[in-house]
Design a protein around this motif. Structure first.
Motif, PDB file in Angstrom:
ATOM      1  N   CYS A  41       0.820  -1.217   0.000  1.00  0.00           N
ATOM      2  CA  CYS A  41       0.000   0.000   0.000  1.00  0.00           C
ATOM      3  C   CYS A  41       0.855   1.269   0.000  1.00  0.00           C
ATOM      4  CB  CYS A  41      -0.915  -0.001   1.224  1.00  0.00           C
ATOM      5  SG  CYS A  41      -1.857   1.525   1.396  1.00  0.00           S
ATOM      6  N   ARG A  57      -8.007   0.405   7.047  1.00  0.00           N
ATOM      7  CA  ARG A  57      -9.196   1.033   6.468  1.00  0.00           C
ATOM      8  C   ARG A  57     -10.395   0.093   6.544  1.00  0.00           C
ATOM      9  NH1 ARG A  57      -5.328   3.512   2.331  1.00  0.00           N
ATOM     10  NH2 ARG A  57      -5.179   5.663   3.071  1.00  0.00           N
ATOM     11  N   CYS A  83      -6.854   7.433   0.721  1.00  0.00           N
ATOM     12  CA  CYS A  83      -6.679   6.203  -0.071  1.00  0.00           C
ATOM     13  C   CYS A  83      -6.649   6.558  -1.556  1.00  0.00           C
ATOM     14  CB  CYS A  83      -7.836   5.251   0.201  1.00  0.00           C
ATOM     15  SG  CYS A  83      -7.818   3.781  -0.827  1.00  0.00           S
ATOM     16  N   LEU A  84      -5.668   6.006  -2.264  1.00  0.00           N
ATOM     17  CA  LEU A  84      -5.548   6.279  -3.695  1.00  0.00           C
ATOM     18  C   LEU A  84      -6.579   5.511  -4.516  1.00  0.00           C
ATOM     19  CD1 LEU A  84      -1.716   5.870  -3.677  1.00  0.00           C
ATOM     20  CD2 LEU A  84      -2.780   7.913  -4.604  1.00  0.00           C
ATOM     21  N   CYS A  86      -5.975   2.602  -5.527  1.00  0.00           N
ATOM     22  CA  CYS A  86      -5.161   1.973  -6.573  1.00  0.00           C
ATOM     23  C   CYS A  86      -5.338   0.459  -6.618  1.00  0.00           C
ATOM     24  CB  CYS A  86      -3.692   2.299  -6.346  1.00  0.00           C
ATOM     25  SG  CYS A  86      -3.000   1.535  -4.855  1.00  0.00           S
ATOM     26  N   ARG A  87      -5.902  -0.101  -5.586  1.00  0.00           N
ATOM     27  CA  ARG A  87      -6.193  -1.529  -5.509  1.00  0.00           C
ATOM     28  C   ARG A  87      -4.947  -2.417  -5.534  1.00  0.00           C
ATOM     29  NH1 ARG A  87     -10.962  -2.353  -9.798  1.00  0.00           N
ATOM     30  NH2 ARG A  87     -10.889  -4.467  -9.008  1.00  0.00           N
ATOM     31  N   CYS A  89      -3.706  -3.439  -3.076  1.00  0.00           N
ATOM     32  CA  CYS A  89      -3.932  -4.358  -1.964  1.00  0.00           C
ATOM     33  C   CYS A  89      -4.673  -5.616  -2.416  1.00  0.00           C
ATOM     34  CB  CYS A  89      -4.721  -3.654  -0.864  1.00  0.00           C
ATOM     35  SG  CYS A  89      -6.009  -2.534  -1.450  1.00  0.00           S
TER      36      CYS A  89
HETATM   37  S1  SF4 Z   1      -6.352   1.111  -2.791  1.00  0.00           S
HETATM   38 FE1  SF4 Z   1      -5.430  -0.253  -1.288  1.00  0.00          FE
HETATM   39  S2  SF4 Z   1      -3.236  -0.178  -1.697  1.00  0.00           S
HETATM   40 FE2  SF4 Z   1      -4.143   1.568  -2.800  1.00  0.00          FE
HETATM   41  S3  SF4 Z   1      -3.940   3.282  -1.327  1.00  0.00           S
HETATM   42 FE3  SF4 Z   1      -5.987   2.394  -0.995  1.00  0.00          FE
HETATM   43  S4  SF4 Z   1      -5.696   0.894   0.644  1.00  0.00           S
HETATM   44 FE4  SF4 Z   1      -3.648   1.393  -0.149  1.00  0.00          FE
END
Ligand code: SF4
Ligand SMILES: Cc1cc2nc3c(=O)[nH]c(=O)nc-3n(C[C@H](O)[C@H](O)[C@H](O)COP(=O)(O)OP(=O)(O)OC[C@H]3O[C@@H](n4cnc5c(N)ncnc54)[C@H](O)[C@@H]3O)c2cc1C
Ligand code: SF4
Lengths: 434, 460
Positions: A41, A57, A83-84, A86-87, A89
């Motif tokens: 992350c 989160r 949170c971006l 961006c997935r 995770c």
């Molecule tokens: S999408 Fe997931 S990895 Fe990306 S910033 Fe949000 S929690 Fe972090």
């Protein structure tokens, strides 16, 4: 296993826990809190604080769902926006948590009414109006074909892409003339789904699915993943995926200064993490140039949809190491497969006065096919030895302002990246002369 | 129970305001670790950057009688970092530097918050191996590894974390900083406090630096797989392998339930008609590895293996290991509450223990898959149930109580590597007996007279 279940059970729906019905329980229940997502992350890397991690989160979402936290809790607000999306995770999660979807539900709830960032509201309002989207594209002609051939394959134009980078869809059609690109298509709704309006985002996706029946080909990773979520994976082909089907037959070669070009790729987060498409663009680049893998190619560039506009400082903190990598890699071009990433890289590299140019994959491949890249060079009273270049990837018209919108808390953004900022007399930091 | 404002202000002056969290939303994510069903938020989360800061926080806590729970990555599976009584959660992830790697002395010195993978990679860059490899290595911290005495897939040949701890810097709950052991491979001066602190689960002191032993990196590694119609057959094969003087680096098993779940999930082409799958592997010089693998394959065949495959190349070896790595993900996807345990029995009683687990599962109408480290007798029975079904959760509790009792009957233990924490504290007396329990409490009191460090866990 404990002898007694602790009183503070946080799994919503578990014995005694309340549920507000914000999240589909089957999504929220999936997380086993193992923490495997932490190293992936980008925001956790910045903060080293559990609340800015995917696991943290999800714990926050559970606290929201069960009423442990009030709906207007400041941490909930901050983290849903930090949170971006961006997935990154998702692929590392052993339990198959669909974090992206959870985030959409979270924002849809969290960003209701006055809690929605005003800029997000403006942006999503712009693209919901079909006529405006169409207007945007007419500043610089994107591809369009007259009549809709019912069975497709259709090229989706993408509302931001058609405005920011109209050359992308033109290149796509040069490569694949069979693609039908009706100009009156709407927006896929990804922007809305990611910015607190999941229902509208889905409705728009379904509507686009009706407008463009059959296979939809898109050059934007973010749109691809959203549409695949709404219409089903088999209806959507991201462009590299679509091209890769029939091999790399006679794609040509891209040369720079008499040698094969050196080209890096920036993955699109949603394309890679949401659709598992990442080999295809690499293979296509390698077919026409020398492919260079950036150490962090798979990591978010910080564009993250509207993120770079909503949280410019955080966005740049995420971007900075990537720009270092790009400059250290000694490449001629860096390729993007999503307009947001393309814009982010153009802006970031321009701000650093880097010589590395940013292209969309379709533009790179079309250039290879055409035997070279059309260069539009402007010399703008540059310092001796510095060549200012304004390539064809320059965002145009109205939307150039989106690119370089001056933000009150962000002096560096003002005017940076615009042609006039390249006037060597002043650093980009002080210039805004539009 | 909120923290006294004065204490909060002092915490902020020790580590800096930006390194203290106390708002409800900020502390909520720290209410739990990787253990299901346990949740309790701290009153404040504190991120120290230096040993001196840790010492100051502990002195403050002892003088105000505020509980302190040390935490690394919070990946433990026994609720060891859940702040049951609130107080201060002391998170050590800011202290994450690898301080030194000494190839001549075969050791690494690191701060406690460095992840296991970071330390292992730093060692590998110098051609050295950090042997302990818990499944959580990309997340877990070396401080947490030492505090839980973590194991891993290489335990049989290489031992567990305790075999690699040379020295520790530890802050006592009363604020003194001690250094136990050091860079020496031999040192018998005084009680072996290094070992006592290893596996102490944050109840005796806060580890602020670790000195860990390294090994030369093995030249190569390879893996094979054997299917058996029953776990009893697999168990006999394990006995034969060891009896023939082969000490494999890897000896892992999956039971029938796991094989089915993994195959459904990952489609690796496993034989779902088999009752057990045994993964065996070794590392070292290529010719020795090949010899050992062939030998192990033959011994499995002699014991009635249905099928034996030995990987011919690294990629194939990785593919075989994937079956083991997928076990937990595959099982956890079957339902919404995954309870993973780690009873351990003497190696020859492995098959017997698996039979007992199956009987318990049937009696309580639960789905329990078992995989684990056959070479160590360390089993991971994993129950998957519906988190929204309170009756099933109750049955799971009852089933695990019986499984712990069964392990003890077979001369085993309630936990092989995951630790006691809050989750297994109720069963600790059954394992240790009254006298050892009493001694444990006296040791705890000697280290922590005010009882502030990780209360509600071992020693409390
Ligand atoms: S999408 Fe997931 S990895 Fe990306 S910033 Fe949000 S929690 Fe972090
Ligand atoms: C998917 C998964 C797989 C796992 N696989 C394995 C495995 O193969 N083998 C194995 O043994 N374990 C395994 N674990 C359990 C866990 O990862 C280990 O126990 C690990 O060592 C915990 O490290 P941590 O940094 O997360 O510690 P935490 O969970 O943060 O803390 C664990 C304990 O150590 C104490 N502690 C942490 N840091 C310090 C410090 N600096 N000073 C004093 N006390 C401290 C805490 O108070 C707590 O009692 C696994 C866990 C998961 C989720
Ligand atoms: S990796 Fe998946 S299951 Fe594990 S904590 Fe992260 S989201 Fe939850």
């Amino acid at each position: 296993m404990s002898a007694e279940v602790s009183p503070g059970v946080d799994a919503p729906g578990a014995a005694g826990a309340a549920a507000r019905g914000i999240f589909p329980p089957e999504l929220l229940d999936r997380c086993i809190s193992c923490g495997f997502c932490l190293p992936a992350c980008p925001t956790y890397a910045l903060s080293k604080d559990e609340k800015s991690s995917p696991r943290g989160r999800i714990t926050l979402m559970r606290a929201l769902e069960t009423g442990v936290l009030e709906e207007d809790d400041p941490t909930l607000r901050e983290e849903s926006s930090f949170c971006l999306g961006c997935r990154a995770c998702e692929p590392v999660c052993p339990a198959g948590v669909q974090y992206g979807e959870l985030l959409e539900h979270w924002r849809s709830h969290q960003w209701q009414g006055r809690h929605r960032p005003p800029l997000a509201r403006v942006l999503t309002n712009v693209v919901v109006r079909n006529w405006l989207v169409r207007r945007l594209g007419t500043f610089r002609g994107h591809a369009r074909t007259a009549a809709t051939s019912p069975q497709g394959p259709h090229l989706m134009l993408g509302c931001f892409e058609r405005a920011l980078f109209p050359a992308v869809s033109r290149a796509a059609r040069r490569l694949r003339p069979e693609l039908d690109a009706p100009g009156n298509q709407g927006c896929c709704g990804a922007l809305h789904a990611h910015n607190g309006d999941l229902e509208l985002g889905r409705t728009m996706g379904r509507r686009l699915g009706e407008q463009l029946p059959g296979t939809i080909v898109t050059t934007a990773g973010g749109c691809a993943a959203h549409l695949a979520g709404v219409l089903g994976r088999d209806r959507v082909k991201e462009f590299s995926e679509y091209l890769a089907r029939d091999g790399s037959a006679s794609l040509g070669e891209l040369r720079v200064d008499g040698r094969r070009a050196r080209v890096a790729l920036q993955d699109s987060c949603h394309l890679r993490n949401g659709m598992d498409v990442w080999r295809e663009p690499r293979e296509l680049i390698a077919a026409v140039a020398d492919y260079v893998e950036l150490p962090g190619a798979a990591q978010c560039c910080g564009s993250a949809g509207t993120y770079s506009l909503l949280r410019p400082k955080d966005s740049r903190r995420v971007l900075a190491p990537k720009l270092d990598q790009i400059e250290a890699a000694g490449v001629d071009y860096v390729v993007a497969v999503n307009p947001g990433c393309q814009r982010q890289l153009v802006t970031g590299l321009r701000r650093r006065r880097s010589r590395v140019r940013v292209l969309h994959l379709t533009e790179l491949l079309a250039a290879a096919q055409d035997g070279g890249l059309p260069r539009r060079r402007l010399r703008l009273g540059a310092r001796p030895g510095r060549r200012a270049e304004v390539p064809a990837d320059e965002p145009a018209g109205l939307t150039a302002h989106l690119n370089d919108r001056p933000l009150p808390d962000d002096p560096g953004a003002a005017g940076a990246g615009r042609p006039d900022a390249l006037d060597g007399s002043a650093g980009p930091d002080e210039v805004h002369r539009s | 129970m909120a923290l006294d404002p004065g204490v909060l202000a002092e915490l902020e002056s020790i580590v800096g305001r930006e390194h203290v969290r106390h708002e409800q939303g900020e502390v909520a994510p720290y209410a739990r670790d990787a253990t299901p069903l346990f949740s309790s938020p701290p009153d404040a989360v504190v991120f120290p950057a230096r040993t001196a800061e840790v010492a100051a926080v502990l002195r403050l806590a002892t003088s105000h009688r505020v509980p302190v729970v040390p935490r690394g990555a919070g990946s433990n599976l026994c609720a060891a970092t859940v702040p049951l009584q609130g107080g201060i959660l002391l998170v050590l992830t800011r202290m994450d530097r690898v301080l030194e790697i000494s190839p001549a002395e075969l050791l690494v010195r690191a701060e406690p918050g460095a992840t296991t993978a970071t330390v292992a990679e730093a060692a590998a860059a110098k051609g050295l191996l950090f042997a302990p490899d818990p499944g959580s290595r990309t997340v877990s911290t070396v401080g947490g590894n030492v505090a839980t005495c973590a194991g891993g897939l290489r335990g049989l040949k290489y031992g567990v974390t305790r075999n690699y701890v040379l020295g520790l810097e530890v802050v006592l709950p009363t604020g003194e900083v001690i250094r136990t052991g050091g860079r020496l491979w031999k040192d018998v001066a005084g009680y072996d406090l290094t070992r006592l602190l290893t596996g102490s689960e944050g109840t005796l002191g806060v580890i602020t630096e670790v000195t860990l032993a390294l090994l030369p990196m093995p030249a190569t590694a390879s893996t094979g797989v054997a299917y058996f119609s029953s776990l009893a057959d697999a168990g006999r094969a394990v006995t034969q392998v060891l009896a023939h003087g082969v000490v494999p680096a890897t000896l892992e098993f999956l039971d029938r339930t796991c094989i089915g779940a993994v195959e459904d999930y990952a489609r690796l082409g496993l034989r779902t008609d088999a009752g057990a799958l045994l993964l065996f592997g070794d590392d070292g010089e290529p010719d020795a590895v090949e010899r050992n693998l062939t030998r192990m394959g033959e011994l499995c065949a002699d014991e009635g293996a249905l099928e034996v495959t030995v990987a011919k190349e690294v990629a194939e070896s990785e593919a075989l290991l994937a079956a083991r790595r997928c076990s937990l993900p595959a099982l956890s996807r079957l339902n919404t509450l995954t309870v993973l345990e780690d009873v351990t029995v003497p190696r020859p009683r492995l098959a017997e223990m698996v039979d007992r687990i199956e009987a318990v599962a049937a009696r309580h109408e639960l789905l329990i898959g078992t995989f684990g480290h056959a070479g160590d007798g360390n089993l991971h029975p994993t129950a998957v149930v519906d988190v929204r079904d309170p009756a099933a959760a109750e049955r799971t509790h009852a089933a695990f109580a019986e499984i712990f009792a069964a392990a003890l009957e077979l001369d085993g233990t309630i936990t092989g590597e995951h630790g006691v924490g809050a989750a297994k504290l109720p069963y600790l007396r059954d394992r240790l007996g009254d006298d050892q329990m009493a001694l444990t409490k006296r040791i705890k009191a000697a280290f922590d007279p005010a009882g502030i460090l990780n209360p509600g866990k071992t020693g409390s």
